[in-house]
Design a protein around this motif. Structure first.
Motif, mmCIF file in Angstrom:
data_model
loop_
_atom_site.group_PDB
_atom_site.id
_atom_site.type_symbol
_atom_site.label_atom_id
_atom_site.label_comp_id
_atom_site.label_asym_id
_atom_site.label_seq_id
_atom_site.Cartn_x
_atom_site.Cartn_y
_atom_site.Cartn_z
ATOM 1 N N ASP A 30 0.831 -1.199 0.000
ATOM 2 C CA ASP A 30 0.000 0.000 0.000
ATOM 3 C C ASP A 30 0.878 1.267 0.000
ATOM 4 O O ASP A 30 0.591 2.232 -0.716
ATOM 5 N N ALA A 31 1.987 1.244 0.808
ATOM 6 C CA ALA A 31 2.889 2.404 0.828
ATOM 7 C C ALA A 31 3.549 2.589 -0.528
ATOM 8 O O ALA A 31 3.680 3.706 -1.035
ATOM 9 N N GLU A 32 3.985 1.458 -1.111
ATOM 10 C CA GLU A 32 4.607 1.548 -2.428
ATOM 11 C C GLU A 32 3.604 2.047 -3.460
ATOM 12 O O GLU A 32 3.934 2.862 -4.329
ATOM 13 N N LEU A 33 2.358 1.548 -3.359
ATOM 14 C CA LEU A 33 1.328 1.994 -4.288
ATOM 15 C C LEU A 33 1.055 3.492 -4.115
ATOM 16 O O LEU A 33 0.898 4.218 -5.106
ATOM 17 N N ALA A 34 1.056 3.956 -2.864
ATOM 18 C CA ALA A 34 0.841 5.387 -2.628
ATOM 19 C C ALA A 34 2.000 6.210 -3.192
ATOM 20 O O ALA A 34 1.794 7.273 -3.791
ATOM 21 N N ARG A 35 3.230 5.656 -3.007
ATOM 22 C CA ARG A 35 4.385 6.373 -3.560
ATOM 23 C C ARG A 35 4.334 6.440 -5.079
ATOM 24 O O ARG A 35 4.614 7.469 -5.694
ATOM 25 N N LEU A 36 3.933 5.304 -5.684
ATOM 26 C CA LEU A 36 3.845 5.273 -7.140
ATOM 27 C C LEU A 36 2.759 6.219 -7.637
ATOM 28 O O LEU A 36 2.922 6.888 -8.665
ATOM 29 N N ARG A 37 1.630 6.257 -6.905
ATOM 30 C CA ARG A 37 0.583 7.190 -7.312
ATOM 31 C C ARG A 37 1.091 8.641 -7.246
ATOM 32 O O ARG A 37 0.842 9.436 -8.159
ATOM 33 N N ALA A 38 1.824 8.969 -6.122
ATOM 34 C CA ALA A 38 2.343 10.330 -5.993
ATOM 35 C C ALA A 38 3.362 10.636 -7.085
ATOM 36 O O ALA A 38 3.371 11.735 -7.663
ATOM 37 N N ALA A 39 4.238 9.623 -7.362
ATOM 38 C CA ALA A 39 5.224 9.830 -8.429
ATOM 39 C C ALA A 39 4.541 10.014 -9.767
ATOM 40 O O ALA A 39 4.956 10.849 -10.586
ATOM 41 N N ALA A 40 3.497 9.218 -10.000
ATOM 42 C CA ALA A 40 2.767 9.364 -11.266
ATOM 43 C C ALA A 40 2.110 10.733 -11.347
ATOM 44 O O ALA A 40 2.135 11.383 -12.403
ATOM 45 N N ASN A 41 1.545 11.179 -10.237
ATOM 46 C CA ASN A 41 0.919 12.506 -10.244
ATOM 47 C C ASN A 41 1.950 13.602 -10.505
ATOM 48 O O ASN A 41 1.709 14.548 -11.259
ATOM 49 N N ARG A 42 3.146 13.452 -9.828
ATOM 50 C CA ARG A 42 4.193 14.444 -10.069
ATOM 51 C C ARG A 42 4.671 14.395 -11.507
ATOM 52 O O ARG A 42 4.932 15.427 -12.129
ATOM 53 N N ALA A 43 4.834 13.171 -12.023
ATOM 54 C CA ALA A 43 5.295 13.045 -13.402
ATOM 55 C C ALA A 43 4.297 13.682 -14.359
ATOM 56 O O ALA A 43 4.681 14.377 -15.313
ATOM 57 N N GLU A 44 3.011 13.443 -14.108
ATOM 58 C CA GLU A 44 2.009 14.058 -14.975
ATOM 59 C C GLU A 44 2.043 15.577 -14.869
ATOM 60 O O GLU A 44 1.957 16.282 -15.881
ATOM 61 N N ALA A 45 2.205 16.074 -13.609
ATOM 62 C CA ALA A 45 2.271 17.525 -13.438
ATOM 63 C C ALA A 45 3.525 18.097 -14.086
ATOM 64 O O ALA A 45 3.471 19.137 -14.759
ATOM 65 N N ASP A 46 4.688 17.374 -13.886
ATOM 66 C CA ASP A 46 5.926 17.851 -14.502
ATOM 67 C C ASP A 46 5.825 17.827 -16.012
ATOM 68 O O ASP A 46 6.308 18.732 -16.702
ATOM 69 N N PHE A 47 5.213 16.757 -16.548
ATOM 70 C CA PHE A 47 5.084 16.667 -17.996
ATOM 71 C C PHE A 47 4.198 17.795 -18.518
ATOM 72 O O PHE A 47 4.508 18.430 -19.537
ATOM 73 N N ALA A 48 3.101 18.045 -17.782
ATOM 74 C CA ALA A 48 2.226 19.131 -18.202
ATOM 75 C C ALA A 48 2.961 20.474 -18.142
ATOM 76 O O ALA A 48 2.841 21.307 -19.049
ATOM 77 N N ALA A 49 3.729 20.666 -17.045
ATOM 78 C CA ALA A 49 4.488 21.913 -16.936
ATOM 79 C C ALA A 49 5.547 22.010 -18.024
ATOM 80 O O ALA A 49 5.793 23.082 -18.586
ATOM 81 N N LEU A 50 6.224 20.848 -18.310
ATOM 82 C CA LEU A 50 7.248 20.852 -19.345
ATOM 83 C C LEU A 50 6.648 21.167 -20.706
ATOM 84 O O LEU A 50 7.202 21.944 -21.487
ATOM 85 N N VAL A 51 5.506 20.553 -20.995
ATOM 86 C CA VAL A 51 4.838 20.836 -22.267
ATOM 87 C C VAL A 51 4.460 22.309 -22.343
ATOM 88 O O VAL A 51 4.651 22.980 -23.362
ATOM 89 N N GLY A 52 3.930 22.836 -21.230
ATOM 90 C CA GLY A 52 3.575 24.250 -21.213
ATOM 91 C C GLY A 52 4.800 25.130 -21.375
ATOM 92 O O GLY A 52 4.750 26.163 -22.058
#
Length: 789
Positions: free
Chosen positions: A163-185
């Motif tokens: 569950d902790a690993e899944l939460a970390r992966l979810r947070a990393a995925a969210n950050r990656a999506e946000a970073d990708f969106a920011a990078l694209v912008g």
């Protein structure tokens, strides 16, 4: 009793049957024991498997009773496993929650109740607050062989780490999506054209700046039409070919090209950056303005260098790597640099070393350290300035100006002629000022307009004026008004003005005399100067008249004093020496036994003390007489050729017992044949007095050095004697009192130590025309130097 054979056979058969039965019973019991052991071993294995299993069984009966391993209690945060399902939630006396929360227990109870009634399996995830774990509950109806009567079997899984690993992966995925969106912008908002090529070198992504640069309607039009921003290079390679080359090499490729943007030719710095094997990212930076600035800078630099070549000051520039970039012609001439020095971009350290070989650096003791200090100029924040006196009389003014890029501008100015002219001018000014100030006359120079231009030191005091008044350079009339206030007859100020006008305007000399209210009489005169100015000289003749009268009176007083001193010395010589001679003679007679009886030991000691006192008093009387005669200029000096080493040897031998008794060591250094014209007796007395003073002032174990140095070039003396000791020394005040001797009295301690020795030694040396210099410090000893002409 006798048995028949048949009975024996029956008995045997019965015994055999019993034996067989017993064996069967034993075998059955053994088999049952083995099965029991195997079953127990199997149970222990199953129990161990349950202990290490990732899931724990929880059996819930219809009446709410539960069965579960104690390990499950720890998962739930309980100390032990309760007996009923409702006891899985508990609150301690301290208010802490153990096991499941109430709402969690209610949800689990409801799921189990439905499963017991309808045999519907369920899944439930809970986080017990008592343990902080993440538990998954999977329940189903229990098999009748496990628990008949409709019990529910619930398997509990601990997925805390998952569950902790899944939460970390979810947070990393969210950050990656946000970073990708920011990078694209960020890429989309970038002011420079940016693009991405897939592995087939086709454009897949471009930003808004790219679209505007190629004049397209949108990114889709650019991608569909593969609109290229750049043109093929000189070799015919397209931008896609260059990007493919960067992808194959997996290296960044940078180049400067020209392209048409918005109808203008612009210089672009293009970069192709491979992204693994996925493709190549590219961007183009418009450097047209930078290129124009660089071209303008190069033109400015060339013009500046041409201008620097016309200067008389040498200028060289070193870059941030401490290498020579440029040098103008005067700099090259000053340091003997050739064209190869600039082309090779020699290092600053090598430049200094070559300059030293050509004699273009100052003579220093430690050149490597001096060079390191100057190399450190590159790291300073302020300009450094030095004066370099070179061999041959050349003087350079050196300025090192650090640059923002880490370089250094090195400026060299030949100031040899300037310094020579400045020195000549300063010498003339100082000579003029010193000459004017050293004159007895009071001088003032007047301009043709009547203002005071220059005056010497005594002009203000002679007329009773203040220096502040003269600093205002007053006019002639203003000066005459100030002078008139101090005159006995103020109207005579007009006569002074007439003298000034005659010297400045009429170009002729006049003079006059006036009296001041303080009783002084002044004689003044005007002298025309070649530059059109006029000189006014003033002489105070009152002082000369008073001085002349005072000299006459003093001469008479000195003649009378000399007569009185001569009579006093003659009388004291007779009055002191005659009794001392008598006392010394009688004492010697008593010691020799001439009185008729031989003296005892104590009486002999008394007589020796009397003789010593007589000798000491006789010496002091002679010192006083000689000192008085020397001050009066009556001390007879008979000069002859004297070997200094022989004279010093005699002086030391006379005091050999005193030196040994004091526990001192004495060194005498010098060469025979060093002769000087001197009075042997008086010079020996002077050296002896200095040596006696050193013996008295040096503690046991000390050292005394007597040396005859050799005259050096430029010395104004023929022979010298240096006497050093390691005694206690004297302070400057004590030394002054000791040198004054009986003149100023001194204090008791100084007179007891040195007596009249030091003053008499000075008078004896000065009577020879020489000098005696004594240097002493407390705790560091004393050095006496006699110099003879």
């Amino acid at each position: 009793m006798e048995l028949t054979p048949l009975a024996l056979v029956l008995i045997g058969l019965l015994l055999a049957a019993w034996t067989v039965g017993a064996a069967v019973v034993v075998l059955r019991a053994s088999a049952k024991t083995k099965r029991t052991a195997a079953l127990q071993k199997s149970l222990r294995r199953m129990q161990h498997l349950l202990d290490v299993a990732p899931a724990m069984p929880l059996l819930v009966r219809v009446d709410g009773r539960i069965e579960a391993p104690e390990r499950l209690a720890r998962w739930l945060g309980l100390e032990k496993m309760p007996g009923y399902l409702s006891e899985l939630a508990a609150i301690t006396d301290a208010g802490e929650t153990r096991g499941l929360a109430s709402r969690q227990l209610d949800a689990l109870t409801e799921k189990i109740r439905i499963t017991q009634k309808s045999a519907t399996p369920f899944q439930l995830a809970l986080n017990p607050p008592g343990s902080g774990r993440s538990l998954a509950f999977q329940g189903a109806l229990a098999d009748p062989q496990v628990s008949p009567g409709g019990a529910a079997l619930v398997w509990v899984f601990d997925f805390t780490e998952s569950d902790a690993e899944l939460a970390r992966l979810r947070a990393a995925a969210n950050r990656a999506e946000a970073d990708f969106a920011a990078l694209v912008g960020l890429i989309e908002a970038a002011p420079m054209p940016m693009w991405f090529r897939a592995s087939d070198m086709k454009l897949r992504l471009v930003n808004h700046a790219y679209v505007e640069a190629v004049g397209a309607q949108g990114a889709e039009q650019v991608v569909s039409g593969q609109a290229e921003l750049l043109e093929p290079d000189d070799s015919g390679r397209s931008p896609a070919d260059l990007a493919r080359f960067a992808l194959e090499k997996q290296e960044k490729n940078e180049r400067i090209v020209t392209a048409t943007i918005h109808g203008e030719r612009r210089s672009l710095k293009v970069s192709d950056l491979p992204l693994g094997q996925e493709g190549v990212a590219g961007y183009a930076i418009d450097i047209e303005e930078q290129q124009q600035v660089e071209r303008g800078f190069r033109a400015y630099r060339e013009a500046q260098r041409a201008m620097l070549d016309q200067l008389s000051v040498g200028v060289a520039q070193f870059d941030g790597e401490e290498r020579l970039v440029s040098a103008n012609l005067p700099f090259a001439r000053l340091f003997g640099l050739g064209a190869e020095a600039i082309s090779e971009r020699i290092a600053f350290e090598r430049f200094l070393a070559d300059a030293r070989e050509r004699g273009r650096t100052p003579e220093v003791r430690d050149f490597p350290e001096w060079r390191r200090e100057h190399v450190a100029w590159f790291g300073l924040s302020e300009a450094q300035e030095e004066a370099w006196p070179l061999p041959g009389g050349t003087h350079l003014r050196i300025v090192g100006q650090p640059m923002p890029d880490g370089g250094l501008v090195f400026i060299a100015e030949d100031r040899t002629e300037q310094l020579a002219l400045s020195a000549t001018r300063d010498t003339l000014l100082r000579t003029r000022t010193a000459t004017l100030d050293s004159l007895f006359e009071a001088l003032a120079i007047f301009a043709p307009d009547g203002s005071v231009q220059l005056w010497n030191r005594s002009f203000a005091g002679t007329w009773g004026l203040t220096s502040e008044f003269l600093d205002t350079h007053p006019g002639a009339q203003e000066l005459l008004d100030a002078i008139a206030e101090n005159l006995v007859r103020p109207s005579e100020a007009k006569q002074i003005g007439a003298v000034v006008r005659a010297a400045t305007l009429d170009r002729r000399g006049q003079g006059g005399r006036t009296e001041l209210k303080d009783g002084r009489t002044l004689r003044f005169a005007g002298v025309p100067l070649p530059d059109g100015n006029g000189l006014l000289t003033v002489l105070d003749i009152t002082d000369s008249q008073k001085a002349e009268q005072a000299l006459r009176e003093r001469a008479s007083a000195l003649e009378e004093a000399d007569a009185v001193k001569a009579r006093f010395l003659a009388n004291m010589s007779y009055e002191f020496r005659t009794p001392l001679t008598t006392i010394g003679g009688y004492a010697e007679m008593l010691k020799s036994g001439a009185a008729g009886e031989e003296l005892s030991g104590t009486a002999g000691e008394y007589v020796d003390a009397i003789l010593a006192a007589v000798e000491r008093l006789t010496e002091q009387v002679e010192n006083v007489l000689d000192l008085s005669q020397s001050e009066a200029g009556l001390l007879p000096i008979t000069k002859e050729e004297v070997d200094l080493l022989a004279l010093l040897t005699e002086v030391v031998r006379e005091r050999e017992q005193a030196i040994i008794g004091a526990g001192l060591s004495l060194d005498l250094k010098g060469r025979r044949g060093r002769e000087v014209m001197a009075d042997r007796r008086q010079l020996a007395r002077a050296v002896g007095n200095l040596l006696d003073n050193s013996i008295a002032a040096t503690p046991a174990g000390g050292r005394i050095l007597i040396e005859i140095p050799k005259p050096g070039e430029g010395d104004d003396w023929t022979a010298a004697i240096v006497l050093k000791d390691t005694g206690s020394g004297m302070s400057k005040a004590d030394l002054d009192r000791a040198m004054e001797g009986l003149k100023k009295g001194g204090d008791g301690a100084i007179e007891k130590r040195s007596g009249l020795g030091l003053p008499l030694a000075r008078q004896l040396v000065e009577a020879h025309g020489g000098t005696l210099v004594i240097e002493s410090r407390e705790g560091a000893g004393t050095t006496a130097t006699i110099r003879l002409p």
